[in-house]
Design an enzyme around this catalytic site. Structure first.
Site, PDB file in Angstrom:
ATOM      1  N   GLY A  17       4.830  61.955  79.682  1.00 29.40           N
ATOM      2  CA  GLY A  17       5.870  61.825  78.652  1.00 29.40           C
ATOM      3  C   GLY A  17       5.346  62.163  77.269  1.00 29.40           C
ATOM      4  N   SER A  19       6.109  65.065  75.555  1.00 25.80           N
ATOM      5  CA  SER A  19       6.907  66.064  74.836  1.00 25.80           C
ATOM      6  C   SER A  19       7.410  65.532  73.506  1.00 25.80           C
ATOM      7  CB  SER A  19       8.099  66.505  75.703  1.00 25.80           C
ATOM      8  OG  SER A  19       8.706  65.392  76.311  1.00 25.80           O
ATOM      9  N   ARG A  20       7.575  64.202  73.433  1.00 20.86           N
ATOM     10  CA  ARG A  20       8.162  63.611  72.223  1.00 20.86           C
ATOM     11  C   ARG A  20       7.507  62.266  71.924  1.00 20.86           C
ATOM     12  NH1 ARG A  20      13.229  61.772  73.496  1.00 20.86           N
ATOM     13  NH2 ARG A  20      13.102  62.176  75.723  1.00 20.86           N
ATOM     14  N   ASP A  69       8.525  64.775  87.216  1.00 21.79           N
ATOM     15  CA  ASP A  69       9.243  63.505  87.073  1.00 21.79           C
ATOM     16  C   ASP A  69       8.332  62.380  87.566  1.00 21.79           C
ATOM     17  OD1 ASP A  69      10.888  61.331  87.151  1.00 21.79           O
ATOM     18  OD2 ASP A  69      12.495  62.313  88.294  1.00 21.79           O
ATOM     19  N   SER A 156       4.469  47.309  76.364  1.00 26.54           N
ATOM     20  CA  SER A 156       5.378  46.980  75.264  1.00 26.54           C
ATOM     21  C   SER A 156       5.271  45.477  75.007  1.00 26.54           C
ATOM     22  CB  SER A 156       6.818  47.303  75.687  1.00 26.54           C
ATOM     23  OG  SER A 156       7.744  46.693  74.814  1.00 26.54           O
ATOM     24  N   TYR A 169      13.988  46.461  81.757  1.00 25.66           N
ATOM     25  CA  TYR A 169      12.890  47.020  80.944  1.00 25.66           C
ATOM     26  C   TYR A 169      11.761  45.988  80.812  1.00 25.66           C
ATOM     27  CZ  TYR A 169      10.521  49.307  76.980  1.00 25.66           C
ATOM     28  OH  TYR A 169       9.591  49.912  76.162  1.00 25.66           O
TER      29      TYR A 169
HETATM   30  P1  NAP Z   1      10.912  58.556  73.832  1.00 25.93           P
HETATM   31  O1  NAP Z   1      10.851  58.947  72.408  1.00 25.93           O
HETATM   32  O2  NAP Z   1      12.226  58.287  74.455  1.00 25.93           O
HETATM   33  O3  NAP Z   1      10.110  59.648  74.699  1.00 25.93           O
HETATM   34  C1  NAP Z   1      10.034  59.475  76.086  1.00 25.93           C
HETATM   35  C2  NAP Z   1       9.073  60.486  76.680  1.00 25.93           C
HETATM   36  O4  NAP Z   1       8.925  60.187  78.075  1.00 25.93           O
HETATM   37  C3  NAP Z   1       9.562  61.907  76.576  1.00 25.93           C
HETATM   38  O5  NAP Z   1       8.440  62.754  76.449  1.00 25.93           O
HETATM   39  C4  NAP Z   1      10.238  62.122  77.943  1.00 25.93           C
HETATM   40  O6  NAP Z   1      10.259  63.480  78.364  1.00 25.93           O
HETATM   41  C5  NAP Z   1       9.307  61.331  78.834  1.00 25.93           C
HETATM   42  N1  NAP Z   1       9.918  60.895  80.090  1.00 25.93           N
HETATM   43  C6  NAP Z   1      11.008  60.105  80.251  1.00 25.93           C
HETATM   44  N2  NAP Z   1      11.247  59.940  81.568  1.00 25.93           N
HETATM   45  C7  NAP Z   1      10.285  60.630  82.233  1.00 25.93           C
HETATM   46  C8  NAP Z   1      10.021  60.863  83.604  1.00 25.93           C
HETATM   47  N3  NAP Z   1      10.800  60.349  84.576  1.00 25.93           N
HETATM   48  N4  NAP Z   1       8.965  61.637  83.936  1.00 25.93           N
HETATM   49  C9  NAP Z   1       8.182  62.189  82.956  1.00 25.93           C
HETATM   50  N5  NAP Z   1       8.397  62.005  81.648  1.00 25.93           N
HETATM   51  C10 NAP Z   1       9.449  61.236  81.288  1.00 25.93           C
HETATM   52  O7  NAP Z   1      10.064  57.209  74.072  1.00 25.93           O
HETATM   53  P2  NAP Z   1       8.890  56.551  73.202  1.00 25.93           P
HETATM   54  O8  NAP Z   1       9.503  55.608  72.249  1.00 25.93           O
HETATM   55  O9  NAP Z   1       7.968  57.608  72.726  1.00 25.93           O
HETATM   56  O10 NAP Z   1       8.203  55.661  74.325  1.00 25.93           O
HETATM   57  C11 NAP Z   1       7.001  56.056  75.006  1.00 25.93           C
HETATM   58  C12 NAP Z   1       6.474  54.853  75.782  1.00 25.93           C
HETATM   59  O11 NAP Z   1       6.214  53.785  74.865  1.00 25.93           O
HETATM   60  C13 NAP Z   1       7.461  54.283  76.788  1.00 25.93           C
HETATM   61  O12 NAP Z   1       6.769  53.847  77.938  1.00 25.93           O
HETATM   62  C14 NAP Z   1       8.078  53.105  76.075  1.00 25.93           C
HETATM   63  O13 NAP Z   1       8.554  52.132  76.956  1.00 25.93           O
HETATM   64  C15 NAP Z   1       6.880  52.624  75.289  1.00 25.93           C
HETATM   65  N6  NAP Z   1       7.241  51.804  74.120  1.00 25.93           N
HETATM   66  C16 NAP Z   1       8.054  52.287  73.148  1.00 25.93           C
HETATM   67  C17 NAP Z   1       8.356  51.467  72.047  1.00 25.93           C
HETATM   68  C18 NAP Z   1       9.250  51.917  70.922  1.00 25.93           C
HETATM   69  O14 NAP Z   1       9.601  51.052  70.087  1.00 25.93           O
HETATM   70  N7  NAP Z   1       9.606  53.206  70.815  1.00 25.93           N
HETATM   71  C19 NAP Z   1       7.821  50.179  71.983  1.00 25.93           C
HETATM   72  C20 NAP Z   1       7.003  49.725  72.993  1.00 25.93           C
HETATM   73  C21 NAP Z   1       6.701  50.557  74.065  1.00 25.93           C
HETATM   74  P3  NAP Z   1      11.490  64.493  77.986  1.00 25.93           P
HETATM   75  O15 NAP Z   1      11.278  64.868  76.545  1.00 25.93           O
HETATM   76  O16 NAP Z   1      11.314  65.640  78.920  1.00 25.93           O
HETATM   77  O17 NAP Z   1      12.757  63.733  78.183  1.00 25.93           O
END
Ligand code: NAP
Length: 265
Positions: A17, A19-20, A69, A156, A169
């Site tokens: 994951g 890409s973003r 995936d 998280s 979650y």
């Molecule tokens: P995000 O901005 O929504 O980015 C999600 C990333 O995961 C994207 O690169 C997406 O790819 C990829 N992804 C989603 N489903 C996937 C799958 N089935 N197989 C492969 N790749 C997949 O999320 P984020 O905020 O950066 O979160 C990243 C991690 O940190 C997650 O595990 C999240 O639970 C954790 N986290 C986030 C926060 C927060 O506040 N943001 C806090 C605590 C923990 P595509 O671009 O192709 O869709």
């Protein structure tokens, strides 16, 4: 057995994951400390290419991307094979890919579909990807010198802070926290350290639709450090581990949450 002839001289990281959001920042920080990086995505190829370009623009390390995936165990073999073909080795697996609940609903109205999907991506996927990656790392230990692999799980604060409107979650992240301990115990004797990084509220696409709510909560003192976390905050913690600064620590939790976990009396 020997390492393939195309084996990178630098350590190689696979960031799921990436890409973003947080994953992209992790990939960039790892490249900054000299790792070559496999970028993984599931849908957003253009964003994955942007991550690759951002790395190429500032460092000389090799970078490649692979669509897979994480919820689909058959895709794991494809992802590891692509990493092997591109770089010949794997030093760091960062289990970052994750999704939020379909929507925030009361626990009593939560759907099976959302539960199954969230668990498959956030827990079942990393559980088995770690298994496959660890097997490959063990294989490499016997042929590579100065090889100090690690697995890093991005959980998280939801691993311990209960949000009844997104129970699936929370359960997935609590499971991932336990998975860190399990793999840390199993892999210590193999020379593979395993870490949990526990982010708090981080500004990404995932939190875009609750931005206003969290703006207010942060203003009202949700976190001792009064600001949103950035993806770079998490990326730098991963880079600290990958730089080898914690060799006698495994199963360790690193909070990247502005002090959210601290209790006050
Ligand atoms: P995000 O901005 O929504 O980015 C999600 C990333 O995961 C994207 O690169 C997406 O790819 C990829 N992804 C989603 N489903 C996937 C799958 N089935 N197989 C492969 N790749 C997949 O999320 P984020 O905020 O950066 O979160 C990243 C991690 O940190 C997650 O595990 C999240 O639970 C954790 N986290 C986030 C926060 C927060 O506040 N943001 C806090 C605590 C923990 P595509 O671009 O192709 O869709």
């Amino acid at each position: 057995m020997s390492l393939p002839s195309n084996t990178s001289q630098r350590p190689v990281a696979l960031v799921t994951g990436s890409s973003r959001g947080i994953g992209r920042a992790i990939a960039l920080e790892l490249a900054r400390i000299g790792c070559e990086v496999m970028i993984n995505y599931v849908a957003n190829e253009a964003a994955a290419e942007e991550t690759c370009e951002a790395i190429r623009a500032e460092s000389k390390v090799l970078v490649a991307k692979c669509k897979a995936d994480i919820a689909d165990l058959q895709d794991h073999a494809k992802l590891l094979e692509a990493t092997r073909a591109e770089f010949g080795r794997l030093d760091f697996l960062v289990n970052n890919a994750g999704i939020a609940s379909d929507k925030r609903v009361d626990l009593l109205d939560a759907s099976e579909d959302s539960f199954d999907h969230v668990i498959k991506v956030n827990l079942r996927g990393p559980y088995f990807l770690s298994q496959a990656a660890a097997r490959w790392m063990i294989e490499q230990k016997s042929v590579a010198e100065n090889y100090s692999p690690a697995i890093i799980n991005i959980t998280s604060v939801s691993a311990f802070a209960a949000s009844p409107e997104r129970g699936d979650y929370c359960v997935s992240k609590a499971g991932l926290a336990m998975m860190t301990k399990l793999y840390a115990l199993r892999l210590a004797a193999e020379g593979i350290n395993v870490y949990e990084i526990r982010p708090g509220v981080i500004e990404t696409d995932m939190t875009a639709n609750v931005k206003e709510k969290y703006d207010h909560m942060i203003d009202d003192g949700l976190t001792p450090i009064k600001r949103w976390g950035t993806p770079e905050d998490v990326g730098r913690a991963v880079a600290a581990i990958a730089s080898g600064s914690l060799p006698f620590s495994t199963g360790e939790v690193i909070n990247v949450d502005g002090g959210f976990h601290l209790r006050r009396l």
